[in-house]
Design a protein around this motif. Structure first.
Motif, short mmCIF file in Angstrom:
data_model
loop_
_atom_site.label_atom_id
_atom_site.label_comp_id
_atom_site.label_asym_id
_atom_site.label_seq_id
_atom_site.Cartn_x
_atom_site.Cartn_y
_atom_site.Cartn_z
N ASN A 182 0.80 -1.22 0.00
CA ASN A 182 0.00 0.00 0.00
C ASN A 182 0.83 1.28 0.00
O ASN A 182 0.26 2.36 -0.06
N ILE A 183 2.14 1.16 0.09
CA ILE A 183 3.01 2.33 0.01
C ILE A 183 3.90 2.17 -1.22
O ILE A 183 4.68 1.23 -1.29
N PRO A 184 3.76 3.05 -2.21
CA PRO A 184 4.53 2.90 -3.46
C PRO A 184 6.03 2.91 -3.21
O PRO A 184 6.54 3.69 -2.40
N SER A 210 0.12 5.19 7.14
CA SER A 210 -0.32 3.88 7.63
C SER A 210 -1.28 4.00 8.81
O SER A 210 -1.31 3.12 9.67
N THR A 211 -2.05 5.07 8.86
CA THR A 211 -2.94 5.27 10.01
C THR A 211 -3.99 4.17 10.14
O THR A 211 -4.36 3.79 11.25
N SER A 212 -4.45 3.63 9.01
CA SER A 212 -5.50 2.60 9.07
C SER A 212 -4.99 1.33 9.73
O SER A 212 -5.62 0.79 10.65
N ILE A 213 -3.84 0.84 9.28
CA ILE A 213 -3.33 -0.41 9.84
C ILE A 213 -2.84 -0.19 11.27
O ILE A 213 -2.94 -1.08 12.12
N ILE A 214 -2.32 1.00 11.56
CA ILE A 214 -1.88 1.28 12.94
C ILE A 214 -3.09 1.29 13.87
O ILE A 214 -3.03 0.76 14.99
N ALA A 215 -4.20 1.89 13.42
CA ALA A 215 -5.42 1.88 14.24
C ALA A 215 -5.92 0.46 14.45
O ALA A 215 -6.42 0.12 15.53
N THR A 216 -5.80 -0.38 13.43
CA THR A 216 -6.26 -1.76 13.54
C THR A 216 -5.48 -2.54 14.58
O THR A 216 -6.05 -3.16 15.48
N VAL A 217 -4.15 -2.52 14.47
CA VAL A 217 -3.34 -3.28 15.43
C VAL A 217 -3.39 -2.65 16.82
O VAL A 217 -3.27 -3.36 17.83
N THR A 218 -3.59 -1.34 16.88
CA THR A 218 -3.76 -0.69 18.20
C THR A 218 -4.99 -1.23 18.89
O THR A 218 -4.98 -1.53 20.09
N VAL A 298 -13.05 3.82 15.94
CA VAL A 298 -11.96 3.27 15.13
C VAL A 298 -12.46 2.24 14.12
O VAL A 298 -11.66 1.61 13.44
N GLN A 299 -13.79 2.11 14.00
CA GLN A 299 -14.35 1.09 13.13
C GLN A 299 -13.92 1.30 11.67
O GLN A 299 -13.56 0.36 10.97
N LYS A 300 -13.97 2.56 11.20
CA LYS A 300 -13.62 2.84 9.81
C LYS A 300 -12.18 2.43 9.54
O LYS A 300 -11.88 1.77 8.54
N HIS A 301 -11.28 2.82 10.44
CA HIS A 301 -9.87 2.46 10.26
C HIS A 301 -9.67 0.96 10.41
O HIS A 301 -8.83 0.36 9.73
N PHE A 302 -10.46 0.34 11.28
CA PHE A 302 -10.32 -1.09 11.52
C PHE A 302 -10.64 -1.88 10.25
O PHE A 302 -9.88 -2.77 9.85
N VAL A 303 -11.75 -1.56 9.61
CA VAL A 303 -12.14 -2.28 8.38
C VAL A 303 -11.13 -2.04 7.27
O VAL A 303 -10.67 -2.96 6.60
N THR A 304 -10.74 -0.77 7.08
CA THR A 304 -9.79 -0.44 6.02
C THR A 304 -8.44 -1.10 6.25
O THR A 304 -7.85 -1.70 5.35
N GLY A 305 -7.94 -0.99 7.47
CA GLY A 305 -6.63 -1.55 7.78
C GLY A 305 -6.63 -3.07 7.70
O GLY A 305 -5.66 -3.67 7.22
N ARG A 306 -7.70 -3.69 8.16
CA ARG A 306 -7.77 -5.16 8.12
C ARG A 306 -7.75 -5.66 6.69
O ARG A 306 -7.07 -6.63 6.35
#
Length: 313
Positions: A182-184, A210-218, A298-306
């Protein structure tokens, strides 16, 4: 406000038009899908809802099975007994400390490791991957881990509940996959051409993107720390440092003890037996409330990051 309502009405009209234009077999199929989703949602939500209303209901009505959709004989007696214990408030503070500090420690270990693991030019990348994957299936066990914590002098300390967990390889794999796909790569090349170090690339490019995946693992780490009682039961005996989950377990067990004088022991026993049932639901609600409040944010970030951190073919 008016613009928001106008956009919502426009989307609703387009949805109705699209529904009318569908053939009858598609309408039947979608109706079945929506009905199944509604049933699954109800099956998930109703137990949570029932647990909440049962905790506010009369203990005798709960024990008799008379609580279904609304509280019966509204009472706060279960919560009064739970919070009469002063250890509850101290345990809340301990759990908040362990959750915040432990999650920061987990992220401190997980994010740099995932970044190094995601770099294809990292020497020994495949060997490191093999080592980590093995630990996902095999562990030393409880006794060796206890001996390790004892030798490190962490038994009966707050540190054992903060740094004892370390990191999760599952979460590290999610973050590594996100970094890879996800990062070019052109961003890394541009940064290196400008003379940026790996640390600067990691802090100035990778983390902000990487805010989405960081929010997910957090969220994963925070829920793990908040819900942990087994580790606290093994490694701690001092009630002053025990977390909320373990203290609430003790409160529930103590509540089931029959205490009373000889004349009133039977009445007390009957009341406590019924009250123990509602206290179970109250304990569940008290321990889960902070996570239930935090999850929608954090639901939005959770779904996106997952989804973004999942393995891609």
């Amino acid at each position: 406000m008016n613009n928001t309502l106008t956009r919502k009405n426009s989307k609703l009209r387009r949805s109705l038009i699209n529904w009318k234009s569908l053939p009858w077999n598609d309408k039947v199929f979608l109706s079945i899908v929506y009905a199944v989703i509604a049933l699954i949602t109800l099956a998930v939500i109703y137990p949570v809802y029932w647990t909440i209303i049962a905790s506010f209901s009369d203990p005798y009505d709960v024990a008799a099975g008379e609580v279904s959709l609304l509280p019966s004989g509204f009472t706060m007696e279960a919560y009064e007994l739970i919070f009469e214990n002063k250890n509850i408030w101290r345990a809340y503070g301990n759990t908040i400390l362990y959750t915040v500090a432990g999650t920061l420690w987990n992220l401190f270990l997980t994010l740099p490791l995932a970044y190094a693991w995601s770099r294809k030019r990292f020497f020994g990348r495949s060997i490191l991957a093999t080592f980590f994957i093995i630990t996902m299936y095999f562990s030393g066990g409880m006794i060796p881990q206890f001996i390790l914590m004892r030798n490190l002098g962490l038994i009966n300390t707050r540190a054992v509940l903060i740094i004892g967990g370390g990191l999760s390889i599952h979460n590290t794999v999610l973050v590594r996959t996100y970094f890879e796909h996800n990062i070019p790569e052109s961003l890394f090349d541009s940064a290196r051409i400008d003379g940026a170090s790996e640390f600067r690339v990691f802090t100035s490019i990778v983390l902000p993107l990487s805010t989405s995946i960081i929010a997910t693992v957090t969220l994963y780490y925070a829920v793990g720390h908040w819900s942990d009682w087994y580790g606290a039961m093994i490694y701690t005996s001092d009630t002053a440092i025990q977390p909320l989950q373990l203290v609430l377990r003790g409160v529930l067990l103590k509540n089931e003890e029959i205490v009373g004088d000889a004349a009133g022991v039977m009445v007390d026993a009957a009341r406590k037996a019924a009250l123990a049932t509602t206290m179970k639901f109250g304990v569940v609600f008290v321990s889960c409330l902070p996570m239930l409040v935090a999850y929608p944010f954090v639901q939005k970030h959770f779904v996106t990051g997952r989804m973004s951190g999942s393995v891609k073919g």
